[in-house]
Design an enzyme around this catalytic site. Structure first.
Site, short mmCIF file in Angstrom:
data_model
loop_
_atom_site.label_atom_id
_atom_site.label_comp_id
_atom_site.label_asym_id
_atom_site.label_seq_id
_atom_site.Cartn_x
_atom_site.Cartn_y
_atom_site.Cartn_z
N HIS A 53 0.74 -1.10 0.13
CA HIS A 53 0.14 -0.30 0.01
C HIS A 53 0.68 1.30 0.14
O HIS A 53 1.95 1.25 0.35
CB HIS A 53 -0.67 0.04 1.22
CG HIS A 53 -2.16 -1.05 1.05
ND1 HIS A 53 -3.16 -1.12 2.17
CD2 HIS A 53 -2.16 -1.96 0.13
CE1 HIS A 53 -3.99 -2.24 1.61
NE2 HIS A 53 -3.29 -2.61 0.51
N GLU A 55 1.25 3.63 1.90
CA GLU A 55 2.11 3.86 3.17
C GLU A 55 3.34 2.98 3.47
O GLU A 55 4.25 3.46 3.67
CB GLU A 55 1.14 3.78 4.53
CG GLU A 55 -0.08 4.72 4.48
CD GLU A 55 -1.41 4.00 3.82
OE1 GLU A 55 -2.43 3.94 4.59
OE2 GLU A 55 -1.38 3.32 3.04
N LEU A 207 -12.42 -2.99 -28.23
CA LEU A 207 -12.83 -2.91 -26.76
C LEU A 207 -11.73 -2.97 -25.68
O LEU A 207 -12.26 -3.46 -24.56
CB LEU A 207 -14.09 -3.79 -26.44
CG LEU A 207 -15.30 -3.57 -27.10
CD1 LEU A 207 -16.31 -4.67 -26.66
CD2 LEU A 207 -15.79 -2.21 -27.30
#
Length: 275
Positions: A53, A55, A207
């Site tokens: 993450h 942090e 797409l």
């Protein structure tokens, strides 16, 4: 030398988070900046689901300088074990003394507990700085985590007389190069892209998300009640990289099902048909 203020550091954290939009799947985008004695000692963004993450990456960059620092985080640090350990624990262990958080996490597994844990360990916590910008950045995540409903973006283009195609039936170039480029940004930020079978028949689209940076590709979804999608359609190619789901109905011709399944298996076992 004039020191930057809390808002400046939080805006930098928001920029870090913005840089990863479209990369984190169902997870929110988060940025973190660590500041000590007026110096930025660490920065990080959540780059991919299941990986470190924001942090954690900022703490790794800061090293020993994390002790005594202030953490500017765009979303409340997590307090539970998921695919990675709790970020609130990592901030506490690193010796961060202050945390400035844009907004609390609406996820019931967090929802204020990260803030409470930081405060319980003596960390000075401020919540709400640039909360509106941070919330808007994760509007898709927030919608799903609160309502369990998907966040849907409708993309359409009209001619000056309100049509979606010219009188010749051409619809490819009725928008500008800038808008066509932005479409690929939208595709990159969404987990799926859905069209009707008539669009596949008329335009034979890929797409996919295309651009200068390799993108996480959305799942392609085709509403095709009678299984009319051409077997050579480009949406059936590269299934290992970008799967396709065909949504068919009970009224589909039964004779077409084995034919489509053979075509799908040649492309990739990832191709799927659903009623």
């Amino acid at each position: 030398m004039q020191l930057l203020n809390d808002e400046a550091y939080m805006r930098l954290a928001l920029q870090m988070a913005e840089s990863a939009r479209g990369q984190t799947g169902i997870n929110p985008v988060v940025g973190c900046v660590l500041v000590k004695e007026g110096r930025i000692v660490g920065m990080g963004a959540h780059l991919q689901r299941g990986h470190g993450h924001a942090e954690v990456l900022a703490l790794q960059m800061a090293g020993d300088d994390a002790k005594g620092s202030t953490a500017y985080v765009t979303l409340e640090p997590c307090s539970h074990f998921g695919k990675t350990p709790p970020c609130s624990d990592r901030l506490i262990e690193a010796g961060v003394v202050r945390a400035v958080i844009a907004g609390t996490d609406p996820n019931p597994l967090v929802a204020g507990t990260g803030v409470s844990k930081l405060r319980a360990h003596g960390i000075d916590v401020t919540v709400g700085l640039l909360a509106e910008e941070a919330t808007l950045m994760n509007e898709a995540f927030n919608k799903f985590i609160v309502t369990r409903m998907p966040f849907v973006t409708l993309k359409t283009a009209n001619t000056l007389d309100g049509r979606i195609a010219s009188r010749t039936g051409d619809s490819r170039w009725i928008t500008s190069p800038a808008s066509r480029a932005f479409v690929h940004t939208l595709r990159h930020r969404h987990q799926g892209i859905m069209v009707g079978v008539d669009t596949v028949i008329a335009d034979d689209p890929l797409l996919s998300a295309r651009g200068d940076v390799p993108a996480v590709q959305p799942v392609r979804i085709v509403a095709d009640s009678r299984l009319r999608v051409p077997l050579g359609a480009r949406v059936l190619q590269e299934q290992d990289r970008q799967p396709t789901i065909l949504l068919a109905s009970a009224q589909r011709p039964q004779s077409g099902v084995p034919r489509w399944k053979r075509a799908a298996s040649r492309s990739s076992p990832a191709a799927t048909a659903r009623r």
